[in-house]
Design a protein around this motif. Structure first.
Motif, mmCIF file in Angstrom:
data_model
loop_
_atom_site.group_PDB
_atom_site.id
_atom_site.type_symbol
_atom_site.label_atom_id
_atom_site.label_comp_id
_atom_site.label_asym_id
_atom_site.label_seq_id
_atom_site.Cartn_x
_atom_site.Cartn_y
_atom_site.Cartn_z
ATOM 1 N N ASN A 144 7.455 -0.976 -0.048
ATOM 2 C CA ASN A 144 6.549 -0.987 -1.200
ATOM 3 C C ASN A 144 5.658 -2.228 -1.184
ATOM 4 O O ASN A 144 4.459 -2.147 -1.483
ATOM 5 C CB ASN A 144 7.348 -0.922 -2.493
ATOM 6 C CG ASN A 144 7.976 0.443 -2.729
ATOM 7 O OD1 ASN A 144 7.440 1.454 -2.277
ATOM 8 N ND2 ASN A 144 9.094 0.477 -3.417
ATOM 9 N N LYS A 145 6.243 -3.368 -0.820
ATOM 10 C CA LYS A 145 5.452 -4.606 -0.737
ATOM 11 C C LYS A 145 4.395 -4.500 0.361
ATOM 12 O O LYS A 145 3.250 -4.931 0.195
ATOM 13 C CB LYS A 145 6.374 -5.800 -0.459
ATOM 14 C CG LYS A 145 7.307 -6.141 -1.608
ATOM 15 C CD LYS A 145 8.202 -7.322 -1.242
ATOM 16 C CE LYS A 145 9.160 -7.662 -2.372
ATOM 17 N NZ LYS A 145 10.057 -8.796 -2.005
ATOM 18 N N VAL A 146 4.798 -3.928 1.493
ATOM 19 C CA VAL A 146 3.880 -3.766 2.618
ATOM 20 C C VAL A 146 2.751 -2.798 2.250
ATOM 21 O O VAL A 146 1.576 -3.040 2.548
ATOM 22 C CB VAL A 146 4.660 -3.278 3.862
ATOM 23 C CG1 VAL A 146 3.715 -2.795 4.950
ATOM 24 C CG2 VAL A 146 5.551 -4.401 4.400
ATOM 25 N N ARG A 147 3.102 -1.710 1.590
ATOM 26 C CA ARG A 147 2.089 -0.724 1.181
ATOM 27 C C ARG A 147 1.092 -1.336 0.200
ATOM 28 O O ARG A 147 -0.100 -1.011 0.235
ATOM 29 C CB ARG A 147 2.771 0.478 0.530
ATOM 30 C CG ARG A 147 3.487 1.386 1.512
ATOM 31 C CD ARG A 147 4.102 2.573 0.804
ATOM 32 N NE ARG A 147 3.085 3.489 0.307
ATOM 33 C CZ ARG A 147 3.341 4.488 -0.532
ATOM 34 N NH1 ARG A 147 4.568 4.690 -0.971
ATOM 35 N NH2 ARG A 147 2.375 5.285 -0.916
ATOM 36 N N ALA A 148 1.577 -2.199 -0.673
ATOM 37 C CA ALA A 148 0.682 -2.854 -1.634
ATOM 38 C C ALA A 148 -0.345 -3.730 -0.923
ATOM 39 O O ALA A 148 -1.391 -4.048 -1.491
ATOM 40 C CB ALA A 148 1.493 -3.675 -2.628
ATOM 41 N N LYS A 149 -0.036 -4.124 0.306
ATOM 42 C CA LYS A 149 -0.949 -4.940 1.108
ATOM 43 C C LYS A 149 -1.757 -4.093 2.086
ATOM 44 O O LYS A 149 -2.401 -4.611 2.999
ATOM 45 C CB LYS A 149 -0.157 -6.019 1.850
ATOM 46 C CG LYS A 149 0.560 -6.997 0.918
ATOM 47 C CD LYS A 149 1.405 -7.985 1.706
ATOM 48 C CE LYS A 149 2.196 -8.909 0.778
ATOM 49 N NZ LYS A 149 1.301 -9.810 0.005
ATOM 50 N N GLY A 150 -1.694 -2.773 1.925
ATOM 51 C CA GLY A 150 -2.487 -1.875 2.761
ATOM 52 C C GLY A 150 -1.892 -1.585 4.118
ATOM 53 O O GLY A 150 -2.608 -1.188 5.040
ATOM 54 N N MET A 151 -0.558 -1.743 4.254
ATOM 55 C CA MET A 151 0.081 -1.531 5.551
ATOM 56 C C MET A 151 1.275 -0.597 5.402
ATOM 57 O O MET A 151 1.657 -0.214 4.302
ATOM 58 C CB MET A 151 0.492 -2.874 6.157
ATOM 59 C CG MET A 151 -0.662 -3.863 6.254
ATOM 60 S SD MET A 151 -0.265 -5.322 7.224
ATOM 61 C CE MET A 151 -0.602 -4.718 8.862
#
Length: 285
Positions: A144-151
């Motif tokens: 979820n943290k990675v997705r929030a950064k566009g990854m």
């Protein structure tokens, strides 16, 4: 003003028709979703030489190992030099836990958007079902943290995740705990070494498989100086079953890897040629 004559039209048409097969072949080759895991080339002297080997094998995508021990600027320059793109990278779990912002910044600078947990140290490996589920939940939160950064975050297996815990493998429990946001990078040779059918396990993870590590196992007792691995198509894995299963599972990338090749350039050329003959054009996503 230049006036085209019938003869010049005919000559131009002939040249175009002559070039069509080569153009079609080039376009098809570029469309094949084949990459190289740079770990295969770690014993080659320089990063420049490693990327040249990838280029000469006809492959235009790589999965990096962390930062490849260079700056993002240097890595991007060398990737551009050989017209290669980074489609994913292997990042240690400790770095994702403790230095995620730096990891993301580096990979965005080289144009990569997929981070992969490549390996668990012995002290990081769960010993029961509850432990695998708990690790999965942590990876789900990281996703979820990675997705929030566009990854995107993915997980790469070896054989120890395939151990049975009450009727399910550690890998299955991990992904159940993580939720749908965590993607899979299935290492086909290690799955086979764990005594499981790679094609069947691809079906288990259908819709979640970002990539497979396309690698092969040599027949028992052979290639011992290469840890028993073989070039893709030269070993014992049933690619006639695996490749259709991978397509059904939604695999986006076929990443060539060999853990200890004596001749990495030959291994990559052999594997790339094998996959190029068998993967459909336009499969890249």
């Amino acid at each position: 003003m230049t006036i085209a004559t019938p003869r010049s039209f005919a000559a131009a048409a002939l040249l175009f028709l002559t070039a069509l097969p080569a153009l079609a072949q080039h376009a098809g080759a570029q469309a094949k979703p084949i990459a190289v895991q740079m770990y295969t080339l770690r014993n080659v002297a320089s990063l420049d030489e490693r990327l040249k080997i990838v280029h000469d094998a006809g492959v235009r995508a790589v999965e990096t190992v962390g930062t490849q021990d260079v700056s993002a600027k240097t890595l991007k320059r060398l990737l551009d030099k050989y017209s290669i793109k980074a489609i994913s990278t292997h990042v240690q779990l400790a770095d994702l836990r403790g230095d995620l912002d730096s990891v993301v910044a580096f990979n965005k600078a080289i144009g990569n958007t997929t981070l992969v947990v490549p390996y668990l140290k012995k002290e990081e490996r769960p010993t029961d079902a509850a432990g695998w589920i708990a690790l999965g939940k942590e990876l789900g939160e990281l996703s979820n943290k990675v997705r929030a950064k566009g990854m995107t975050l993915a997980y790469h297996n070896h054989d120890f995740e395939i151990a049975d815990f009450g009727g399910k493998t550690g890998l299955e429990l991990l992904f159940e705990g993580a939720g749908p946001q965590l993607r899979a990078e299935l290492d086909l040779a290690w799955i086979a070494r764990a005594g499981r059918d790679p094609a069947a396990l691809l079906g288990t993870f259908r819709g979640r498989v970002f990539a497979v590590h396309a690698k092969d196992n040599a027949p028992p007792g052979q290639a011992q100086d290469e840890d028993g691995f073989a070039a893709v198509g030269k070993g014992v894995l049933d690619w006639n079953a695996i490749l259709p299963a991978a397509a059904r599972a939604g695999v986006q990338w076929y990443i060539l890897e060999h853990d200890h090749p004596l001749d990495p350039a030959a291994v990559l050329k052999t594997g790339a040629a094998y996959l190029n003959q068998r993967l459909p054009a336009g499969a890249e996503r």
